[in-house]
Motif scaffolding. Structure first.
Motif, PDB file in Angstrom:
ATOM      1  N   VAL A 430       4.322 -22.653  26.960  1.00 18.80           N
ATOM      2  CA  VAL A 430       4.773 -21.694  27.959  1.00 18.80           C
ATOM      3  C   VAL A 430       5.981 -20.925  27.427  1.00 18.80           C
ATOM      4  O   VAL A 430       6.889 -21.510  26.851  1.00 18.80           O
ATOM      5  CB  VAL A 430       5.153 -22.434  29.254  1.00 18.80           C
ATOM      6  N   GLY A 431       5.941 -19.637  27.606  1.00 18.85           N
ATOM      7  CA  GLY A 431       7.101 -18.825  27.251  1.00 18.85           C
ATOM      8  C   GLY A 431       7.087 -18.315  25.833  1.00 18.85           C
ATOM      9  O   GLY A 431       7.866 -17.442  25.487  1.00 18.85           O
ATOM     10  N   ASN A 473      -3.538 -18.287  34.494  1.00 20.23           N
ATOM     11  CA  ASN A 473      -3.237 -17.141  33.655  1.00 20.23           C
ATOM     12  C   ASN A 473      -1.765 -16.789  33.640  1.00 20.23           C
ATOM     13  O   ASN A 473      -1.382 -15.733  33.154  1.00 20.23           O
ATOM     14  CB  ASN A 473      -4.052 -15.939  34.122  1.00 20.23           C
ATOM     15  N   ASP A 474      -0.961 -17.678  34.206  1.00 18.47           N
ATOM     16  CA  ASP A 474       0.467 -17.381  34.317  1.00 18.47           C
ATOM     17  C   ASP A 474       1.084 -17.010  32.991  1.00 18.47           C
ATOM     18  O   ASP A 474       1.842 -16.058  32.899  1.00 18.47           O
ATOM     19  CB  ASP A 474       1.204 -18.602  34.887  1.00 18.47           C
ATOM     20  N   GLU A 475       0.717 -17.782  31.977  1.00 16.54           N
ATOM     21  CA  GLU A 475       1.335 -17.564  30.681  1.00 16.54           C
ATOM     22  C   GLU A 475       0.998 -16.180  30.147  1.00 16.54           C
ATOM     23  O   GLU A 475       1.844 -15.460  29.652  1.00 16.54           O
ATOM     24  CB  GLU A 475       0.869 -18.666  29.719  1.00 16.54           C
ATOM     25  N   ARG A 476      -0.292 -15.797  30.303  1.00 14.98           N
ATOM     26  CA  ARG A 476      -0.699 -14.482  29.832  1.00 14.98           C
ATOM     27  C   ARG A 476       0.025 -13.393  30.618  1.00 14.98           C
ATOM     28  O   ARG A 476       0.448 -12.380  30.072  1.00 14.98           O
ATOM     29  CB  ARG A 476      -2.213 -14.323  29.976  1.00 14.98           C
ATOM     30  N   ASN A 478       2.889 -13.624  32.084  1.00 14.21           N
ATOM     31  CA  ASN A 478       4.293 -13.573  31.644  1.00 14.21           C
ATOM     32  C   ASN A 478       4.417 -12.699  30.414  1.00 14.21           C
ATOM     33  O   ASN A 478       5.327 -11.892  30.299  1.00 14.21           O
ATOM     34  CB  ASN A 478       4.795 -14.970  31.274  1.00 14.21           C
ATOM     35  N   THR A 479       3.489 -12.902  29.494  1.00 14.72           N
ATOM     36  CA  THR A 479       3.523 -12.120  28.260  1.00 14.72           C
ATOM     37  C   THR A 479       3.363 -10.643  28.571  1.00 14.72           C
ATOM     38  O   THR A 479       4.093  -9.796  28.048  1.00 14.72           O
ATOM     39  CB  THR A 479       2.403 -12.585  27.317  1.00 14.72           C
TER      40      THR A 479
END
Ligand SMILES: Nc1ncnc2c1ncn2[C@@H]1O[C@H](COP(=O)(O)OP(=O)(O)OP(=O)(O)O)[C@@H](O)[C@H]1O
Ligand SMILES: [Zn+2]
Length: 832
Positions: A430-431, A473-476, A478-479
């Motif tokens: 993450v991140g 899809n949070d990580e995507r 965030n990106t």
């Protein structure tokens, strides 16, 4: 092997060996003399001034500066020999043996040092800059710079600190240097070797100690009775050290031994035994031997026990650092994870693609060229008050040259260019994606004016979902958010331009596409005739063709409607491969034609044997299509038909030539459907039963008819309404049941009409079908020329496109003639 000692082993010699031995010196006063010698090895550090007679003798080399690898190896072997001899108790007294070993080790060390100094000097010369600093370093590195045995404590500490710092620096360099891994390995290997040697030495020293082991009886009769003992030291309550007095030391039999050891069971019994012995020997109470009790560690033993653990820990640390460095793209260990993986385009070493290598897509090229000029002379635009656009999205089907265009931009822009693929932002952690985006933009801004190209941006730029509860899809997202922020974040004065490529601009997040982010949308279509000609020209130049490039590229472009740039590149390559396989001198038109067939239809499968009956059916099926195509004005004329199976599942293969058409009239659609049904209708007319061979044709027909009814407003009963569904998987139908019935009946009616028309046409031209089918059965392959000779010219006005211009017989002859001509000019080829 020692010859290539590198920083690691140097570090070992200085930082490791020295503390160990000086420690011994400090802690164990009783062994001072014994280890003093070893201390001297390290502390008696003469500069290059020292006389090197010994070295010269042993190396046989007058010029010490040129100590070679063999010399080193020889000295090393000498030392090993001395140690072995000493261990075996073979030659000379203990003093002599010790001296020999000391000298050997010393020589070894000095030779290594000299070699290193020479290497460094060579390096310094190579780099020629920082000459002075380097020389200084060599001096620092050389521990033999000390002038005397007495080492000033502070000096010592300072040097150790320096050693540490340098060691760290060396290690860092080794880890940062992507090519350093081999030297790193060598360093480790040598370190291991030195450890081995050290442990050998230590065990030898232990053995020496064991050499002084005596029994109680010996102690009593040879030392105590003769009054040679000055003091007894009980060490760790387990053994006793017997120190000799001057009288004892002067005895020849004890030369070199100023103390002995013997083991005791318990202190009480020892005291008791000693008292009894002294009583029996009638030693006066005043002259009885004094006893001292001490506790001390056995350093060599402790070290030996610690060594494996220390080695293991060092290994683990090394491995973790190495893998972390790899995971993090080589920078900053595990914390380098968040670094961008973008690759900076190096105009000197990377493949140079120029705008001239990108053929066709002229509009796209113009747009991009404009970006380059923005970056090259921003003032021209800023003077007018215009803002430089932030970025452009290049979209288009696969293989249309988006990446190629970006590479050409890198080659021409003359500014730093960063390539990155969208998927490189996607990571398990993450991140990391967001952090990589940040890092990429930071680097680009620091090097502005610069360009960034994000290939396959859909990997991160997909539209964010509403009400995404799963969080998957949070990580995507965030990106993506970070990308949005970064693109907003730079001011026009930053002069960073972002290009992105994608096959699916429709799924991109709207926020990405708004002005101020990717202001421009450049669509790259599949190339048209002229585009294909240009692309063929680019790729034909790279291969050895037989004829004239001009006619050939026109012909090939006409043969390949619907091909993308990548397809064309593939055709050229395949043709060259085919020519090479046939051992031809150069690539000819036939090879290109074979390559095109191969790209469209797959590999010919000559081994797949069809029964004569199957062959007949396929021949009539294909003849039906071909005759329809010939006599229907808006159908695609046949270029080539064969009944050799190809690729996966295709029994026959026919190539028709659609023109580059963008609008289809109702009549055109109906003609195409009629032609698609030609195969099945011909089967109906010539055989008692029909086959499964027409399924693909029927699918096409149904799709076209449905589109006519539900989307194109071509059915009077349904009218001008578009019932298009979102996609094929959408199960809900946007119309009522009654409308559904009407749609079904209308689709059926249209197909039925086409079928009837086709049947009429084929019956009318049954003779033609018969001729074509028979010739196909005979030759297996029919060309356009065969069709013309059998059926005459198509009864319609010439098409304005490439078809008649470049595919006529005269054109073919022209190309062949030029190929022949060139062949005659050269030496005759062995085979054609
Ligand atoms: N316009 C063109 N001119 C010359 N060669 C081309 C052109 N378009 C494509 N090619 C050839 O096709 C190859 C692949 O093109 P490229 O990788 O640029 O396609 P792309 O559009 O980025 O595809 P994708 O969307 O699948 O990434 C290129 O290396 C080049 O050889
Ligand atoms: Zn068919």
């Amino acid at each position: 092997m020692l010859s290539s000692l590198r920083p690691c082993s140097r570090f070992f010699a200085r930082a490791y060996l020295k503390p160990v031995i000086s420690h011994r010196l400090a802690k164990c006063p009783l062994q001072t003399r014994n280890f003093h010698v070893h201390g001297v090895v390290l502390l008696r550090k003469n500069g290059p001034k020292r006389s090197n007679d010994d070295d010269d003798k042993s190396t046989g080399n007058k010029n010490n500066e040129d100590a070679t690898d063999e010399d080193l190896e020889r000295i090393r072997q000498d030392v090993e020999k001395y140690i072995k001899e000493a261990k075996d108790d073979k030659a000379g007294s203990w003093e002599e043996r010790k001296k020999r070993i000391d000298e050997g080790v010393k020589k070894l060390e000095e030779t290594v040092m000299r070699q290193q100094a020479r290497e460094q000097a060579a390096n310094a010369q190579k780099h020629s800059i920082g000459e002075q600093g380097h020389a200084k370093r060599v001096e620092h590195d050389n521990p033999f710079n000390f002038e005397s045995k007495k080492v000033d404590e502070e000096h010592h500490k300072k040097n150790e600190k320096q050693a540490n710092e340098e060691r760290k620096k060396d290690e860092m360099n080794a880890f940062n240097d992507p090519n350093g891994s081999t030297s790193n390995n060598i360093g480790l290997f040598q370190m291991g070797l030195l450890f081995l040697m050290l442990s050998f030495l230590l065990s030898f020293l232990n053995d020496v100690e064991e050499n002084r082991e005596i029994t109680w009886q010996e102690f009593r009769s040879k030392l105590l009775a003769k009054k040679f003992v000055s003091k007894l030291i009980v060490v760790n309550r387990s053994y006793v050290k017997v120190l000799l007095n001057d009288a004892g030391k002067n005895q020849a039999e004890h030369s070199g031994h100023d103390f002995y050891n013997f083991t005791i069971g318990s202190v009480d019994s020892f005291e008791h035994k000693l008292q009894k012995a002294q009583d029996e020997l009638h030693i006066e109470p005043d002259f009885r031997v004094p006893i001292v009790y001490v506790q001390e560690g056995n350093w060599s033993r402790a070290l030996m026990q610690l060594l494996p653990t220390a080695l293991m820990i060092a290994g683990i640390i090394w491995l973790t650092r190495k893998s972390a460095a790899q995971a993090g793209g080589g920078r900053g260990g595990i914390f380098g994870m968040g670094r961008s993986k973008a690759k900076e385009f190096n105009p000197d070493t990377d493949v140079k693609v120029k705008f001239k290598d990108v053929a066709g897509c002229d509009e796209a090229k113009e747009e991009i060229e404009e970006f380059v000029s923005f970056l090259k002379e921003p003032s021209r635009y800023e003077k007018m008050g215009a803002k430089i656009p932030r970025g452009a999205i290049l979209s288009g089907s696969p293989g249309t040259g988006k990446t190629l265009l970006a590479k050409a931009t890198a080659g021409e822009a003359g500014v730093p260019f960063y390539f990155v693929s969208g998927s490189e932002f996607v990571e398990m952690f993450v991140g990391v994606g967001a952090s990589r985006v940040r890092d990429l933009f930071k680097t680009a801004r620091e090097n502005a004016p610069s360009m960034i190209f994000i290939d396959e941006i859909d990997a991160i730029g997909k539209a964010r979902q509403k009400g995404n509860f799963s969080g998957a899809n949070d990580e995507r997202e965030n990106t993506l958010n970070q990308l949005l922020v970064e693109m907003d974040g730079f001011t026009p004065a930053d002069h960073v331009v972002v290009l992105a490529g994608t096959n699916r601009p429709d799924i991109l997040d709207k926020a990405l596409l708004r002005p101020g982010r990717f202001d421009r949308h450049v669509n790259i279509d599949k190339p048209e005739l002229t585009g294909r000609q240009a692309i063929f020209e680019v790729h034909l130049k790279k291969i050895k063709i037989a004829g004239d490039i001009f006619d050939l590229k026109n012909r090939l472009a006409a043969l390949t409607p619907g091909f993308s740039g990548a397809d064309i590149a593939n055709v050229c390559n395949e043709a060259a491969l085919i020519a090479a396989r046939n051992e031809c001198d150069s690539v000819r038109l036939v090879h290109f034609e074979q390559a095109i067939e191969r790209v469209i239809g797959g590999v010919e499968r000559k081994s797949k044997l069809l029964s004569p009956e199957e062959k007949r059916i396929i021949a009539y099926h294909e003849a039906g299509h071909a005759v329809c195509g010939w006599f229907l004005e808006f159908a695609d004329p046949l270029l080539k038909v064969s009944i050799i199976p190809r690729g996966q599942g295709a029994l026959g293969y026919a190539q028709y030539l659609p023109g580059d058409i963008y609008l289809l009239s109702e009549q055109q659609l109906k003609d195409r459907m009629t032609m698609a049904l030609g195969g099945r209708v011909s089967e109906e007319l010539h055989f008692s039963s029909v086959t499964s061979g027409a399924s693909d044709d029927l699918k096409k027909v149904t799709r076209m008819a449905t589109a006519m009814v539900t989307q194109l407003g071509m059915s009077p009963k349904i009218g001008w309404i578009n019932y298009q569904r979102k996609d094929e998987s959408d199960l809900t139908k946007p119309f009522s049941l009654e409308t559904g019935d009407i749609i079904d009946s209308e689709v059926f009616r249209i197909v039925q009409e086409c079928h009837d028309r086709c049947a009429g046409l084929l019956k009318e031209n049954s003779e033609a079908v018969e001729k074509v089918a028979q010739l196909l059965l005979k030759k297996e392959i029919l060309t356009r020329e065969d069709m013309i000779s059998m059926l005459g010219k198509r009864p319609f006005p010439e098409r304005s496109d490439a078809f008649d211009k470049y595919l006529s017989e005269s054109e073919t002859r022209k190309i062949q003639r030029s190929e022949e001509q060139n062949k005659d000019d050269e030496t005759p080829p062995s085979s054609a």
